[in-house]
Design a protein around this motif. Sequence first.
Motif, PDB file in Angstrom:
ATOM      1  N   LYS A  59      36.515 128.378 -44.378  1.00 24.46           N
ATOM      2  CA  LYS A  59      35.638 127.304 -44.864  1.00 24.46           C
ATOM      3  C   LYS A  59      34.196 127.771 -44.955  1.00 24.46           C
ATOM      4  CE  LYS A  59      35.035 125.068 -40.309  1.00 24.46           C
ATOM      5  NZ  LYS A  59      35.336 123.818 -39.546  1.00 24.46           N
ATOM      6  N   GLY A  60      33.874 128.876 -44.271  1.00 23.76           N
ATOM      7  CA  GLY A  60      32.541 129.448 -44.373  1.00 23.76           C
ATOM      8  C   GLY A  60      32.268 130.074 -45.720  1.00 23.76           C
ATOM      9  N   GLN A  61      33.285 130.202 -46.567  1.00 20.52           N
ATOM     10  CA  GLN A  61      33.111 130.727 -47.919  1.00 20.52           C
ATOM     11  C   GLN A  61      33.058 129.611 -48.966  1.00 20.52           C
ATOM     12  OE1 GLN A  61      35.382 134.657 -48.516  1.00 20.52           O
ATOM     13  NE2 GLN A  61      36.479 133.759 -46.788  1.00 20.52           N
ATOM     14  N   VAL A  62      33.107 128.376 -48.504  1.00 17.68           N
ATOM     15  CA  VAL A  62      33.012 127.205 -49.391  1.00 17.68           C
ATOM     16  C   VAL A  62      31.645 126.562 -49.198  1.00 17.68           C
ATOM     17  CG1 VAL A  62      33.998 124.957 -49.969  1.00 17.68           C
ATOM     18  CG2 VAL A  62      35.498 126.836 -49.236  1.00 17.68           C
ATOM     19  N   PRO A  63      30.915 126.244 -50.285  1.00 21.55           N
ATOM     20  CA  PRO A  63      29.587 125.648 -50.147  1.00 21.55           C
ATOM     21  C   PRO A  63      29.611 124.337 -49.354  1.00 21.55           C
ATOM     22  CG  PRO A  63      29.942 126.382 -52.394  1.00 21.55           C
ATOM     23  CD  PRO A  63      31.260 126.514 -51.689  1.00 21.55           C
ATOM     24  N   ALA A  64      28.574 124.131 -48.578  1.00 19.01           N
ATOM     25  CA  ALA A  64      28.485 122.929 -47.746  1.00 19.01           C
ATOM     26  C   ALA A  64      28.616 121.637 -48.557  1.00 19.01           C
ATOM     27  CB  ALA A  64      27.178 122.948 -46.950  1.00 19.01           C
ATOM     28  N   PRO A  65      28.020 121.534 -49.742  1.00 19.46           N
ATOM     29  CA  PRO A  65      28.177 120.280 -50.513  1.00 19.46           C
ATOM     30  C   PRO A  65      29.624 119.964 -50.883  1.00 19.46           C
ATOM     31  CG  PRO A  65      26.327 121.549 -51.359  1.00 19.46           C
ATOM     32  CD  PRO A  65      27.059 122.441 -50.399  1.00 19.46           C
ATOM     33  N   LEU A  66      30.507 120.965 -50.829  1.00 18.18           N
ATOM     34  CA  LEU A  66      31.915 120.746 -51.167  1.00 18.18           C
ATOM     35  C   LEU A  66      32.793 120.649 -49.925  1.00 18.18           C
ATOM     36  CD1 LEU A  66      32.340 123.132 -54.243  1.00 18.18           C
ATOM     37  CD2 LEU A  66      31.822 120.685 -54.215  1.00 18.18           C
ATOM     38  N   GLY A  67      32.157 120.567 -48.746  1.00 19.46           N
ATOM     39  CA  GLY A  67      32.913 120.384 -47.516  1.00 19.46           C
ATOM     40  C   GLY A  67      33.007 121.612 -46.642  1.00 19.46           C
ATOM     41  N   GLY A  98      37.920 133.926 -50.515  1.00 17.60           N
ATOM     42  CA  GLY A  98      36.664 133.426 -51.074  1.00 17.60           C
ATOM     43  C   GLY A  98      36.573 133.699 -52.559  1.00 17.60           C
ATOM     44  N   LEU A  99      36.981 134.909 -52.988  1.00 15.44           N
ATOM     45  CA  LEU A  99      36.995 135.223 -54.414  1.00 15.44           C
ATOM     46  C   LEU A  99      37.985 134.324 -55.144  1.00 15.44           C
ATOM     47  CD1 LEU A  99      36.171 137.109 -56.777  1.00 15.44           C
ATOM     48  CD2 LEU A  99      38.086 138.575 -56.121  1.00 15.44           C
ATOM     49  N   GLY A 100      39.133 134.091 -54.532  1.00 19.13           N
ATOM     50  CA  GLY A 100      40.149 133.247 -55.156  1.00 19.13           C
ATOM     51  C   GLY A 100      39.699 131.817 -55.371  1.00 19.13           C
ATOM     52  N   LEU A 101      38.845 131.328 -54.491  1.00 15.23           N
ATOM     53  CA  LEU A 101      38.354 129.953 -54.602  1.00 15.23           C
ATOM     54  C   LEU A 101      37.173 129.815 -55.559  1.00 15.23           C
ATOM     55  CD1 LEU A 101      38.443 128.849 -50.837  1.00 15.23           C
ATOM     56  CD2 LEU A 101      40.077 128.253 -52.635  1.00 15.23           C
ATOM     57  N   ILE A 105      35.434 126.510 -57.296  1.00 18.62           N
ATOM     58  CA  ILE A 105      34.118 126.069 -56.842  1.00 18.62           C
ATOM     59  C   ILE A 105      33.169 125.910 -58.027  1.00 18.62           C
ATOM     60  CG2 ILE A 105      32.062 126.809 -55.551  1.00 18.62           C
ATOM     61  CD1 ILE A 105      34.048 128.089 -53.522  1.00 18.62           C
ATOM     62  N   LEU A 106      33.225 126.854 -58.953  1.00 14.28           N
ATOM     63  CA  LEU A 106      32.299 126.842 -60.083  1.00 14.28           C
ATOM     64  C   LEU A 106      32.648 125.796 -61.135  1.00 14.28           C
ATOM     65  CD1 LEU A 106      31.907 130.699 -60.671  1.00 14.28           C
ATOM     66  CD2 LEU A 106      30.165 129.152 -59.759  1.00 14.28           C
ATOM     67  N   ALA A 107      33.937 125.616 -61.400  1.00 12.05           N
ATOM     68  CA  ALA A 107      34.335 124.832 -62.575  1.00 12.05           C
ATOM     69  C   ALA A 107      35.149 123.589 -62.277  1.00 12.05           C
ATOM     70  CB  ALA A 107      35.138 125.738 -63.522  1.00 12.05           C
ATOM     71  N   GLY A 108      35.537 123.376 -61.021  1.00 10.92           N
ATOM     72  CA  GLY A 108      36.404 122.248 -60.716  1.00 10.92           C
ATOM     73  C   GLY A 108      35.728 120.894 -60.865  1.00 10.92           C
ATOM     74  N   THR A 109      36.518 119.890 -61.199  1.00 10.99           N
ATOM     75  CA  THR A 109      36.037 118.511 -61.205  1.00 10.99           C
ATOM     76  C   THR A 109      36.000 118.000 -59.767  1.00 10.99           C
ATOM     77  OG1 THR A 109      38.254 117.570 -61.372  1.00 10.99           O
ATOM     78  CG2 THR A 109      37.141 118.150 -63.446  1.00 10.99           C
ATOM     79  N   LYS A 111      37.580 115.610 -58.505  1.00 14.25           N
ATOM     80  CA  LYS A 111      38.964 115.333 -58.094  1.00 14.25           C
ATOM     81  C   LYS A 111      39.691 116.633 -57.755  1.00 14.25           C
ATOM     82  CE  LYS A 111      41.102 111.987 -60.078  1.00 14.25           C
ATOM     83  NZ  LYS A 111      41.841 111.126 -61.051  1.00 14.25           N
ATOM     84  N   GLN A 112      39.484 117.676 -58.542  1.00 13.35           N
ATOM     85  CA  GLN A 112      40.119 118.965 -58.257  1.00 13.35           C
ATOM     86  C   GLN A 112      39.559 119.574 -56.972  1.00 13.35           C
ATOM     87  OE1 GLN A 112      39.299 120.887 -62.014  1.00 13.35           O
ATOM     88  NE2 GLN A 112      41.409 120.616 -62.744  1.00 13.35           N
ATOM     89  N   HIS A 113      38.258 119.445 -56.764  1.00 11.18           N
ATOM     90  CA  HIS A 113      37.666 119.934 -55.519  1.00 11.18           C
ATOM     91  C   HIS A 113      38.310 119.258 -54.313  1.00 11.18           C
ATOM     92  CE1 HIS A 113      33.697 121.319 -57.614  1.00 11.18           C
ATOM     93  NE2 HIS A 113      34.589 122.286 -57.565  1.00 11.18           N
ATOM     94  N   GLU A 114      38.434 117.957 -54.402  1.00  8.03           N
ATOM     95  CA  GLU A 114      38.981 117.206 -53.267  1.00  8.03           C
ATOM     96  C   GLU A 114      40.431 117.611 -52.996  1.00  8.03           C
ATOM     97  OE1 GLU A 114      39.706 112.583 -51.792  1.00  8.03           O
ATOM     98  OE2 GLU A 114      38.841 112.988 -53.764  1.00  8.03           O
ATOM     99  N   LYS A 115      41.205 117.775 -54.038  1.00 11.67           N
ATOM    100  CA  LYS A 115      42.627 118.062 -53.852  1.00 11.67           C
ATOM    101  C   LYS A 115      42.890 119.511 -53.443  1.00 11.67           C
ATOM    102  CE  LYS A 115      47.117 117.975 -56.197  1.00 11.67           C
ATOM    103  NZ  LYS A 115      47.860 117.589 -57.431  1.00 11.67           N
ATOM    104  N   PHE A 116      42.239 120.454 -54.115  1.00 13.87           N
ATOM    105  CA  PHE A 116      42.624 121.854 -53.952  1.00 13.87           C
ATOM    106  C   PHE A 116      41.774 122.616 -52.934  1.00 13.87           C
ATOM    107  CE2 PHE A 116      44.084 120.651 -58.242  1.00 13.87           C
ATOM    108  CZ  PHE A 116      45.441 120.908 -58.085  1.00 13.87           C
ATOM    109  N   LEU A 117      40.576 122.122 -52.617  1.00 15.94           N
ATOM    110  CA  LEU A 117      39.768 122.783 -51.598  1.00 15.94           C
ATOM    111  C   LEU A 117      40.111 122.319 -50.185  1.00 15.94           C
ATOM    112  CD1 LEU A 117      36.151 122.966 -53.098  1.00 15.94           C
ATOM    113  CD2 LEU A 117      37.729 124.861 -52.692  1.00 15.94           C
TER     114      LEU A 117
END
Length: 428
Positions: A59-67, A98-101, A105-109, A111-117
């Motif tokens: 989760k340290g590779q996911v931006p804070a605004p996205l959780g 992190g690369l896979g996500l 992170i860049l292009a998800g909606t 709803k996609q962020h919530e479901k897949f992250l």
Amino acid sequence: MVDFTLSSQQTALRNSARAFAQDVLLTAPSMYNDQPDQRSRFEATLPIYQQAVKAGLIKGQVPAPLGGTSTSIVDAAIVVEEFFAKEPSAAITILGTGLGLMPLILAGTPKQHEKFLTPFLGDEGEPIAAFVHSEPGGTANWLEKGAPGLNTTAYEQHGEWIINGEKLWTTNSSGWDQRGADLQCVVCRQSSPGSPQDLTSDPASQILILLVTREDVTKNDHSAYQILSDPELAGFKSAIGPHSRFTNFRVPASQLLCRPGEGAAIVEQTFGSSAALVGAMGVGIMRAAFEATLVFCKEDKRGGTVPIIQHQSVSDKLMDIKMKVESARMLTWKALSGIEKGPGNWENKLETALEAKIWCTDQAPKAVMDAMAAVGMKSYAKDMPFSRLLEDAICLPLFDGGNIGVRRRQLEKIFQRDGYEPWASTYI
């Protein structure tokens, strides 16, 4: 004014990353060294990955605004350096998620962020992700007009996208059990299977990205997703970059991440951000080479009367390595800071990231060779770290977009553009 002083938070992050590298990552070789093949070595590192999840490194590779907990990609470079200074191979698997996500992170909606992250924001289990772009025939020229382009295709039918094609060198994509990573961001060309690319069109206009999950693999026929092989690697002994095949593989239309025509730009942004982080990998390996050489040269006399560091030729080698480390670190930090804060537009930011990737990774094998020259024949022994460092270092100029086939050519195109401003990424 430029300031390279770490904040108190960054200092704490560095100390935490260093402790994890020392206490956890360094145990990885004892888990995988005796395994017979690449797949077995990769699977042997599962406990390391689980500890990384528990320590918050996914989760340290996911931006804070996205959780997540990431607040800066400069912070990511600090972590990467600490990891690569100790155990690059197991680190690749952690960082590969992190690369896979990144495309998501860049292009998800939202709803996609919530479901897949969400699966990657906890501290339990072993969620793993992959960026699935490269193909067996190579992808250095994938956007060249008139070329065959990507051979992995996808077309829409009755509310689903259907994928056909093969991928290779896609870190983590097989998952831990060869039935797929928890999330794969799969880059495809819009086309029915077997249809050639329109040689008169812009290849980028047909590129899309689909989100593929383990649940999708389960829902499809068993033959729809197959791992064909796991190439043995000269370096990064426990990393996995499988050769996989999609055959009439069905994905819900809601899992279209980038529409045709939008995918190529996201691929570039994903690899642009990762470029400078690969530079940080080079910093870590060079640092490890310097530290090991320094200790040896201060302690060993090689049959003489004084430690060999007191010989000018040896000290000169140490100086050269140290200067490479310092220069590479500054260029990496500058590139990542530029991506976040500017100045300049995306192309200016990409330019500096490319320079960091090319220069830092080209220097890494040279630095290890300098270290071995200073130590002498003893450096060739397996109980010394240098042969392992060299095996890992020589991979860096080749992967994440090879320096010759991809990265230098990207930089060349930037230089050739009308109106190019050489210092736009440095001065406003």
